[in-house]
Design an enzyme around this catalytic site. Structure first.
Site: not given
Ligand code: NAD
Length: 242
Positions: A89, A154, A156
């Site tokens: 995630n 992102y 990619a």
């Molecule tokens: P968020 O920013 O709240 O959570 C991201 C999490 O990843 C955080 O807990 C952060 O600390 C952790 N993280 C970042 N880099 C890290 C690393 N190097 N090692 C360990 N942990 C790390 O955002 P979210 O929306 O909960 O995102 C979760 C996933 O969902 C991500 O991969 C994001 O790309 C994907 N996503 C989110 C959305 C959206 O609209 N929110 C849409 C599509 C995909």
């Protein structure tokens, strides 16, 4: 060494990762709550997991760092012999027009999502293949499937996760390991706090953003016995955008 069924959720200190940790805890998994830097938030996730009747532990490592991740997985697998689920995630964004995008913005996004996929999936997969049991779900994005200005890095990274997962699914299906992907649209988390939400809602048929729990529920399903014949798939969670 414990033998309870265990799930590792990367980036579980908040957002979709936290909701997934909770959902899997309710499904009976012991949760390894990975975080990179915010220990307090990771501890809050653990408290929520315990309040929901589950249990787990926090585990600090940066998924973009191969050596750190390998060492962490080694320590986890020495303590827990039944890792059945891995949720990839953790992810970041660093949006900007490609013409202006610096190398750091490109590398950091690719390193977290795509290299991170490699760094943790490889050592965990070894354990799953040995036991002939496992489910890996990775969080991609609608951005991997639909053009979006300012997200070349992102998109990619997230498209790479889809391609890697589909290949991996074909490699390990015979060993009882399933590999799937969810591709969320716009989900209410910190990641999109600067996004032009009003504009975005106009292109979403359901006219609203998604909730982290609506992603977590699909992830839980993909890890469950109800999805036992599903592998190599990408499930969109986006309010109807085709
Ligand atoms: P968020 O920013 O709240 O959570 C991201 C999490 O990843 C955080 O807990 C952060 O600390 C952790 N993280 C970042 N880099 C890290 C690393 N190097 N090692 C360990 N942990 C790390 O955002 P979210 O929306 O909960 O995102 C979760 C996933 O969902 C991500 O991969 C994001 O790309 C994907 N996503 C989110 C959305 C959206 O609209 N929110 C849409 C599509 C995909």
């Amino acid at each position: 060494m414990s033998d309870h069924k265990t799930a590792i959720v990367t980036g579980a200190s908040r957002g979709i990762g936290r909701a997934t940790a909770l959902e899997l805890a309710r499904a009976g998994y012991y949760i390894i709550i990975n975080f990179k830097s915010n220990e307090e938030a990771a501890r809050e996730t653990l408290t929520l997991v315990q309040s929901a009747g589950g249990d787990g532990e926090i585990s600090q490592f940066d998924v973009a760092d191969n050596a750190q991740t390998k060492d962490a997985v080694k320590a986890i697998t020495e303590r827990h012999k039944n890792i059945q689920v891995l949720i990839n995630n953790a992810g970041i964004n660093a949006d900007g027009l490609f013409m202006l995008m610096g190398e750091e913005e490109w590398d950091s996004v690719i390193d977290t999502s795509l290299k991170g996929f490699y760094n943790i999936t490889k050592p965990v997969l070894r354990e799953m293949v040995r036991k002939k049991c496992g489910s890996i779900v990775s969080v991609s994005s609608l951005s991997a499937l639909m053009p979006n200005r300012g997200q070349a890095n992102y998109a990619a990274a997230k498209a790479g996760i889809i391609a890697a997962s589909r290949s991996l699914a074909a490699e390990v299906a015979r060993f009882g390991v399933r590999v799937n992907v969810v591709a969320p649209g716009l989900i209410e988390t910190d990641m999109i706090k600067d996004a032009p939400v009003a504009e975005i809602k106009k292109i979403i048929p359901m006219a609203r953003l998604g909730k982290p729990e609506e992603v977590a529920g699909v992830i839980r399903f993909l890890c469950s016995g109800d999805a036992s014949y599903i592998t190599g798939q990408v499930i969109g969670i986006n309010g109807g955008i085709c």
